[in-house]
Design a protein around this motif. Structure first.
Motif, PDB file in Angstrom:
ATOM      1  N   UNK A  44       0.829  -1.209   0.000  1.00  0.00           N
ATOM      2  CA  UNK A  44       0.000   0.000   0.000  1.00  0.00           C
ATOM      3  C   UNK A  44       0.862   1.257   0.000  1.00  0.00           C
ATOM      4  N   UNK A  45       2.041   1.189   0.624  1.00  0.00           N
ATOM      5  CA  UNK A  45       2.951   2.335   0.635  1.00  0.00           C
ATOM      6  C   UNK A  45       3.631   2.495  -0.717  1.00  0.00           C
ATOM      7  N   UNK A  46       3.929   1.377  -1.364  1.00  0.00           N
ATOM      8  CA  UNK A  46       4.480   1.437  -2.718  1.00  0.00           C
ATOM      9  C   UNK A  46       3.494   2.105  -3.661  1.00  0.00           C
ATOM     10  N   UNK A  47       2.209   1.811  -3.467  1.00  0.00           N
ATOM     11  CA  UNK A  47       1.170   2.368  -4.321  1.00  0.00           C
ATOM     12  C   UNK A  47       1.097   3.891  -4.219  1.00  0.00           C
ATOM     13  N   UNK A  48       1.354   4.420  -3.032  1.00  0.00           N
ATOM     14  CA  UNK A  48       1.219   5.857  -2.796  1.00  0.00           C
ATOM     15  C   UNK A  48       2.566   6.577  -2.749  1.00  0.00           C
ATOM     16  N   UNK A 125      -3.600   6.088 -15.317  1.00  0.00           N
ATOM     17  CA  UNK A 125      -3.488   6.988 -14.166  1.00  0.00           C
ATOM     18  C   UNK A 125      -4.386   6.491 -13.046  1.00  0.00           C
ATOM     19  N   UNK A 126      -3.879   5.518 -12.351  1.00  0.00           N
ATOM     20  CA  UNK A 126      -4.619   4.928 -11.251  1.00  0.00           C
ATOM     21  C   UNK A 126      -3.637   4.385 -10.224  1.00  0.00           C
ATOM     22  N   UNK A 127      -3.902   4.649  -8.963  1.00  0.00           N
ATOM     23  CA  UNK A 127      -3.043   4.130  -7.901  1.00  0.00           C
ATOM     24  C   UNK A 127      -3.051   2.609  -7.969  1.00  0.00           C
ATOM     25  N   UNK A 128      -1.875   2.015  -7.766  1.00  0.00           N
ATOM     26  CA  UNK A 128      -1.756   0.565  -7.859  1.00  0.00           C
ATOM     27  C   UNK A 128      -2.784  -0.115  -6.960  1.00  0.00           C
TER      28      UNK A 128
END
Length: 220
Positions: A44-48, A125-128
């Motif tokens: 989740x941190x990688x995603x953001x 363009x979308x968060x992982x």
């Protein structure tokens, strides 16, 4: 509270096979692996992770990111190699969308189900997303399937993105780093969290300690 299980790090045999074949994946997905594994950050941190996460201080580099779970910022020193990988990803994202996208990584459409090196990906363009549609998860699982990567027992390897965190921290611990250092790397406030849920003593370490005990008994 949700009960957490014991650490389940990926075996060294599987890690080595995956890293040896990362070049078969498209570059952005391979970079996800390097950043996530080196830092031991949560998926989740990688995603953001933001594009401005890389900070230079003199000749040294560090990465800074916001952690939702801890509601704080965490920073770690980086090797030059990982810093270069992040710079390459920053350049990639800038060429795609310039300043219209603030995150270091994005999602993709068109991931192949049979070819790890499939390059006709459509950046989105979308968060992982989280499991099971995370590009890193799908890419590594495809690599394992295509190359028939197996563990030390001859079983087909399994992979879940969040296991990279316990794998990295366990490696740190078994390399001889103090538990306090491993805990600081993870950003834990309690050493017990690190020792119970994120580090596993390897058979090699046990064998080494058993050797010391045996020597002591012989000396006696």
């Amino acid at each position: 509270k949700q009960r957490q299980g014991n650490p389940d790090p990926i075996s060294d045999v599987v890690i080595k096979q995956i890293e040896y074949n990362l070049h078969r994946l498209t570059d952005p997905i391979a970079r996800m692996w390097f950043v996530c594994y080196f830092t031991a950050m949560r998926p989740s941190e990688l995603a953001l992770l933001k594009q401005d996460c890389l900070v230079q201080e003199g000749a040294n580099w560090k990465i800074v990111w916001y952690r939702i779970k801890g509601r704080d910022y965490h920073e770690l020193p980086l090797s030059i190699t990982i810093a270069k990988i992040i710079q390459e990803q920053q350049e990639y994202m800038q060429k795609l969308w310039g300043n219209d996208w603030e995150y270091l990584f994005c999602n993709y459409h068109g991931l192949s189900i049979s070819d790890p090196s499939y390059s006709q990906l459509e950046p989105v363009k979308r968060v992982l997303p989280n499991q099971p549609s995370h590009p890193l998860l799908k890419g590594i699982r495809l690599l394992i399937k295509a190359l028939d990567i197996r563990d030390e027992n001859g079983q087909i390897a399994t992979f879940i993105t969040k296991r990279l965190r316990s794998t990295r921290l366990t490696d740190f611990f078994n390399e001889g780093h103090e538990l306090a250092v491993v805990s600081a790397w993870a950003g834990h406030k309690n050493l017990g969290t690190t020792s119970t849920y994120y580090t596993q003593v390897s058979c090699a370490s046990i064998d080494k300690e058993a050797g010391h005990i045996q020597k002591a008994l012989v000396n006696i």
